[in-house]
Design an enzyme around this catalytic site. Structure first.
Site, short mmCIF file in Angstrom:
data_model
loop_
_atom_site.label_atom_id
_atom_site.label_comp_id
_atom_site.label_asym_id
_atom_site.label_seq_id
_atom_site.Cartn_x
_atom_site.Cartn_y
_atom_site.Cartn_z
N ASN A 154 0.57 -0.03 6.68
CA ASN A 154 1.03 -0.85 5.57
C ASN A 154 1.76 -2.04 6.15
O ASN A 154 2.65 -1.90 6.98
CB ASN A 154 1.99 -0.05 4.67
CG ASN A 154 2.43 -0.86 3.48
OD1 ASN A 154 1.71 -1.74 3.02
ND2 ASN A 154 3.60 -0.57 2.98
N GLY A 155 1.36 -3.22 5.73
CA GLY A 155 2.01 -4.42 6.21
C GLY A 155 1.00 -5.45 6.63
O GLY A 155 -0.20 -5.21 6.67
N ARG A 188 -4.53 1.41 -1.76
CA ARG A 188 -4.60 0.04 -1.27
C ARG A 188 -4.27 -0.99 -2.35
O ARG A 188 -4.77 -0.93 -3.45
CB ARG A 188 -6.02 -0.23 -0.77
CG ARG A 188 -6.16 -1.59 -0.15
CD ARG A 188 -7.44 -1.64 0.66
NE ARG A 188 -7.46 -2.88 1.41
CZ ARG A 188 -8.43 -3.77 1.36
NH1 ARG A 188 -9.48 -3.54 0.61
NH2 ARG A 188 -8.36 -4.86 2.07
N LEU A 189 -3.41 -1.91 -1.96
CA LEU A 189 -3.19 -3.13 -2.72
C LEU A 189 -3.91 -4.21 -1.93
O LEU A 189 -3.44 -4.65 -0.88
CB LEU A 189 -1.70 -3.45 -2.84
CG LEU A 189 -1.36 -4.73 -3.60
CD1 LEU A 189 -1.88 -4.66 -5.03
CD2 LEU A 189 0.13 -4.96 -3.60
N ALA A 190 -5.11 -4.58 -2.38
CA ALA A 190 -5.99 -5.45 -1.61
C ALA A 190 -5.58 -6.91 -1.70
O ALA A 190 -5.37 -7.43 -2.78
CB ALA A 190 -7.43 -5.27 -2.08
N ASP A 217 -6.83 -7.56 8.03
CA ASP A 217 -5.84 -7.71 9.09
C ASP A 217 -5.37 -6.34 9.54
O ASP A 217 -4.67 -6.18 10.47
CB ASP A 217 -4.66 -8.55 8.63
CG ASP A 217 -3.90 -7.98 7.45
OD1 ASP A 217 -4.45 -7.11 6.75
OD2 ASP A 217 -2.77 -8.40 7.20
N CYS A 261 0.82 -1.20 0.00
CA CYS A 261 0.00 0.00 0.00
C CYS A 261 0.86 1.26 0.00
O CYS A 261 2.05 1.22 0.26
CB CYS A 261 -0.90 0.01 1.24
SG CYS A 261 -2.00 -1.40 1.32
#
Length: 98
Positions: free
Chosen positions: A73-74, A48-50, A98, A2
């Site tokens: 992020n993580g 966002r990288l979903a 998460d 992200c």
């Protein structure tokens, strides 16, 4: 992975905020969201990288009372167990992320 951006003390409305998102776009092509607290000129932007919870996992996240805002992020490993423990004690979750 992200993309995160935060600024305090600067007005980032309109085109300036769009410039931020253009820079972050390659870090998170699946969504974008921004939190702005105008009285203190606080801006938190997130792309966002979903991977988990594609429907409700957008960030920044806000607590029910609006006093806490989070962008991260993580990965949080073992988040299912942690979520269960927090839910049993006090916390309500609006996402399955998460």
């Amino acid at each position: 992975m992200c993309g995160l951006f935060a600024a305090i003390g600067h007005d980032l409305s309109g085109p300036r905020l769009e410039d931020v998102f253009q820079v972050l776009d390659h870090r998170g092509p699946d969504g974008r969201r921004v939190f702005v607290y105008t009285p203190a000129l606080v801006t938190i932007a997130h792309t966002r990288l979903a991977g988990i919870d594609l429907e409700t996992g957008a960030q920044p996240l806000e607590s029910d009372d609006g006093n806490i805002v989070l962008a991260a992020n993580g990965d949080i490993y073992d988040f299912e167990r942690l979520r269960g423990s927090l839910h049993a004690k006090c916390c309500h979750f609006r996402t399955g992320s998460d």
